[in-house]
Design a protein around this motif. Sequence first.
Motif, PDB file in Angstrom:
ATOM      1  N   MET A  26      11.299  14.410   3.829  1.00 46.16           N
ATOM      2  CA  MET A  26      11.570  13.475   4.939  1.00 46.16           C
ATOM      3  C   MET A  26      11.890  12.099   4.370  1.00 46.16           C
ATOM      4  N   SER A  27      12.910  11.479   4.854  1.00 48.28           N
ATOM      5  CA  SER A  27      13.312  10.168   4.372  1.00 48.28           C
ATOM      6  C   SER A  27      12.407   9.111   4.920  1.00 48.28           C
ATOM      7  N   THR A  28      12.463   7.947   4.282  1.00 47.06           N
ATOM      8  CA  THR A  28      11.636   6.822   4.702  1.00 47.06           C
ATOM      9  C   THR A  28      11.992   6.388   6.096  1.00 47.06           C
ATOM     10  N   SER A  29      13.277   6.411   6.429  1.00 48.63           N
ATOM     11  CA  SER A  29      13.704   5.966   7.738  1.00 48.63           C
ATOM     12  C   SER A  29      13.249   6.894   8.839  1.00 48.63           C
ATOM     13  N   GLU A  30      13.032   8.175   8.506  1.00 50.70           N
ATOM     14  CA  GLU A  30      12.640   9.136   9.519  1.00 50.70           C
ATOM     15  C   GLU A  30      11.128   9.181   9.713  1.00 50.70           C
ATOM     16  N   GLU A  31      10.393   8.790   8.698  1.00 53.72           N
ATOM     17  CA  GLU A  31       8.940   8.912   8.769  1.00 53.72           C
ATOM     18  C   GLU A  31       8.354   7.663   9.375  1.00 53.72           C
ATOM     19  N   SER A  32       7.523   7.826  10.328  1.00 57.50           N
ATOM     20  CA  SER A  32       6.858   6.704  10.995  1.00 57.50           C
ATOM     21  C   SER A  32       5.408   6.687  10.635  1.00 57.50           C
ATOM     22  N   PRO A  33       4.850   5.502  10.414  1.00 55.30           N
ATOM     23  CA  PRO A  33       3.443   5.431  10.119  1.00 55.30           C
ATOM     24  C   PRO A  33       2.601   5.883  11.285  1.00 55.30           C
ATOM     25  N   GLY A  34       3.191   5.905  12.480  1.00 51.73           N
ATOM     26  CA  GLY A  34       2.442   6.358  13.639  1.00 51.73           C
ATOM     27  C   GLY A  34       2.127   7.844  13.578  1.00 51.73           C
ATOM     28  N   VAL A  35       2.822   8.617  12.661  1.00 50.50           N
ATOM     29  CA  VAL A  35       2.581  10.047  12.551  1.00 50.50           C
ATOM     30  C   VAL A  35       1.188  10.303  11.988  1.00 50.50           C
ATOM     31  N   GLN A  36       0.697   9.429  11.165  1.00 49.53           N
ATOM     32  CA  GLN A  36      -0.586   9.637  10.520  1.00 49.53           C
ATOM     33  C   GLN A  36      -1.716   9.374  11.513  1.00 49.53           C
ATOM     34  N   LYS A  37      -2.226  10.456  12.088  1.00 51.75           N
ATOM     35  CA  LYS A  37      -3.262  10.342  13.103  1.00 51.75           C
ATOM     36  C   LYS A  37      -4.658  10.580  12.545  1.00 51.75           C
ATOM     37  N   ILE A  38      -4.751  11.147  11.345  1.00 55.29           N
ATOM     38  CA  ILE A  38      -6.051  11.433  10.734  1.00 55.29           C
ATOM     39  C   ILE A  38      -6.153  10.662   9.432  1.00 55.29           C
ATOM     40  N   PRO A  39      -7.190   9.822   9.270  1.00 59.95           N
ATOM     41  CA  PRO A  39      -7.314   9.038   8.035  1.00 59.95           C
ATOM     42  C   PRO A  39      -7.653   9.925   6.852  1.00 59.95           C
ATOM     43  N   SER A  40      -7.184   9.523   5.685  1.00 63.79           N
ATOM     44  CA  SER A  40      -7.526  10.250   4.468  1.00 63.79           C
ATOM     45  C   SER A  40      -8.979   9.967   4.093  1.00 63.79           C
ATOM     46  N   LYS A  41      -9.542  10.836   3.260  1.00 65.08           N
ATOM     47  CA  LYS A  41     -10.920  10.627   2.797  1.00 65.08           C
ATOM     48  C   LYS A  41     -11.035   9.319   2.022  1.00 65.08           C
ATOM     49  N   SER A  42     -10.017   9.006   1.244  1.00 62.95           N
ATOM     50  CA  SER A  42     -10.050   7.771   0.462  1.00 62.95           C
ATOM     51  C   SER A  42     -10.089   6.543   1.366  1.00 62.95           C
ATOM     52  N   LEU A  43      -9.327   6.569   2.457  1.00 67.03           N
ATOM     53  CA  LEU A  43      -9.326   5.449   3.394  1.00 67.03           C
ATOM     54  C   LEU A  43     -10.683   5.309   4.064  1.00 67.03           C
ATOM     55  N   LEU A  44     -11.276   6.414   4.484  1.00 68.63           N
ATOM     56  CA  LEU A  44     -12.593   6.367   5.125  1.00 68.63           C
ATOM     57  C   LEU A  44     -13.653   5.814   4.174  1.00 68.63           C
ATOM     58  N   PHE A  45     -13.627   6.255   2.933  1.00 70.16           N
ATOM     59  CA  PHE A  45     -14.610   5.765   1.969  1.00 70.16           C
ATOM     60  C   PHE A  45     -14.377   4.307   1.613  1.00 70.16           C
ATOM     61  N   ALA A  46     -13.102   3.887   1.607  1.00 72.26           N
ATOM     62  CA  ALA A  46     -12.809   2.471   1.352  1.00 72.26           C
ATOM     63  C   ALA A  46     -13.373   1.598   2.465  1.00 72.26           C
ATOM     64  N   VAL A  47     -13.236   2.059   3.719  1.00 74.66           N
ATOM     65  CA  VAL A  47     -13.807   1.334   4.852  1.00 74.66           C
ATOM     66  C   VAL A  47     -15.328   1.267   4.721  1.00 74.66           C
ATOM     67  N   TRP A  48     -15.932   2.393   4.379  1.00 68.03           N
ATOM     68  CA  TRP A  48     -17.395   2.424   4.206  1.00 68.03           C
ATOM     69  C   TRP A  48     -17.843   1.473   3.095  1.00 68.03           C
ATOM     70  N   ALA A  49     -17.119   1.502   1.966  1.00 65.39           N
ATOM     71  CA  ALA A  49     -17.488   0.648   0.834  1.00 65.39           C
ATOM     72  C   ALA A  49     -17.371  -0.829   1.179  1.00 65.39           C
ATOM     73  N   ALA A  50     -16.361  -1.179   1.974  1.00 67.64           N
ATOM     74  CA  ALA A  50     -16.190  -2.583   2.364  1.00 67.64           C
ATOM     75  C   ALA A  50     -17.262  -3.012   3.360  1.00 67.64           C
ATOM     76  N   CYS A  51     -17.631  -2.110   4.262  1.00 67.73           N
ATOM     77  CA  CYS A  51     -18.539  -2.480   5.356  1.00 67.73           C
ATOM     78  C   CYS A  51     -20.001  -2.471   4.958  1.00 67.73           C
ATOM     79  N   ILE A  52     -20.400  -1.607   4.043  1.00 70.99           N
ATOM     80  CA  ILE A  52     -21.829  -1.474   3.727  1.00 70.99           C
ATOM     81  C   ILE A  52     -22.386  -2.759   3.112  1.00 70.99           C
ATOM     82  N   GLY A  53     -21.586  -3.449   2.347  1.00 70.82           N
ATOM     83  CA  GLY A  53     -22.031  -4.724   1.796  1.00 70.82           C
ATOM     84  C   GLY A  53     -21.434  -5.901   2.532  1.00 70.82           C
ATOM     85  N   GLY A  54     -20.751  -5.615   3.663  1.00 69.56           N
ATOM     86  CA  GLY A  54     -20.098  -6.667   4.434  1.00 69.56           C
ATOM     87  C   GLY A  54     -20.809  -6.929   5.745  1.00 69.56           C
ATOM     88  N   THR A  55     -20.219  -6.478   6.845  1.00 68.56           N
ATOM     89  CA  THR A  55     -20.791  -6.797   8.148  1.00 68.56           C
ATOM     90  C   THR A  55     -22.083  -6.040   8.427  1.00 68.56           C
TER      91      THR A  55
END
Length: 500
Positions: free
Chosen positions: A1-30
Amino acid sequence: MSTSEESPGVQKIPSKSLLFAVWAACIGGTFQYGYNISVVNAPTKAVQSFINETWMERYNAGISEQMLTLLWSTIVSIFTIGGFVGSSVGGTLAIKCGRKGALLINNVFAILAALLMGVSRPVGLYELLIVGRFLTGVNAGISLCVQPLYLGEIAPRALRGAMAMGTSIFITGGIFTGQVVGLNELLGGDWAILLSTTCIPAVVQLLVLPWFPESPRYLLIDKGDERACDEALKQLHGADKYHGEKADIEKERLDAVGVKPKKPWELFSDRSLRRQLVTIILINIFQQLNGINAIYFYADYVFTEAGIPAARIPYVTLGTGACECMTALTCGMLIESLGRRALIIGGYSLMAFWCTCFTLTLTFQKASPWVPYLSVICVFAFILSFGLGPGGVTNILAAELFTQAGRPAAYMIGGSVNWLSFFLIGMAFPFIVSGLKQYCFLVFLVICVMVATYIFLVVPETKNKTFLEIHAEFQSMGKKRRNKVDGTDGPSQTLLSTSL
């Protein structure tokens, strides 16, 4: 799929890396912010006894009740002054050191605060508690400024609201954890250890967060490092799903060519950002002045007036923390389907309704033995309504209403007024209670109605839009308003057709 055809809105499920990054930022943050709000309530009497004993050893005389109250109030409220200082420097730190770098550096304040509060009893210096609480406030102020900035920039467009809800979820999780740990059955009997536990989330973040990337937007737009940006996007979203998000960042980078990050005072002089800036200031003020922090700071008063036995109050208060935590999770699941406007307007409208009910139940609480329990229901319903919308959506809007150049300064301004409002309500609420008695929540009723009306009339929906699209919509709204003021009916360019 080309860049022009792919929309970031297609990604409806976060990756494990993204979830863990959020957790890592928040546990010592808010998480720290919420934890340090609630954990100080449990050892009130024990710390006051320590102050009295220390005073007796120094001056061979008991401390006066007025001085004891002043010192304890200083220990509690200095947290908000530290928060104001932290929010004032958080944006600058995020620009100089990066979003992730600022979060890592911020842990120094939490560890130092834990050390000072932990040794205050052995060395007999209650002044260390004041310094320690100030430093925890600085840590919380920086976290509330930098962490939502980081989460908003690492999340894909379709998941930006849900991922940014990590800020609210971890605040409420911190409040609940502080309430649990503060029970007498756990650490409530040893206040020095209890207050020093703030170092634990800081150490966890120092160990975990370095494994996750810096904000891709910061790397490409602010630092010009395209290779590092690509690596960060691949790690966060996957090698096959990052192209659409990279295209959005590239558009924002081209729009920001030659534009340096704005200072806070530069936002005030930029007419194109006037509406966004006013919105950020107002929603941050209203987030603190709507009564939610008054309930937490003065929970004992509220439940005593409602007729709850003193021995049961700590457990009822524990229920309020669990209640808000659950609603923050619910808000995170609903925000991408219902949108920001529906949740925040609905939340404030419900809060206004429950303020009315709470006033009535307090007024007639002696009419029947079951009426005080209606007051308790109103308190829980108020907290549910807050967590459903205003508690989570406020921080998300600060990230979405500004582009890269203005976002850190916007968080500095919003955070500063938020902490000043926090301090104001902490100081003013006892006087409001003594003056208005059961009618005190009518003040918060007016505030909730005002902010719901303002958002309905002024703030557009930001769900699933790029930062540039949101900025263009505000410009279009401002242009239409100027045309009406000038009395011109000539054609004006509509940049976006999204209905409010």
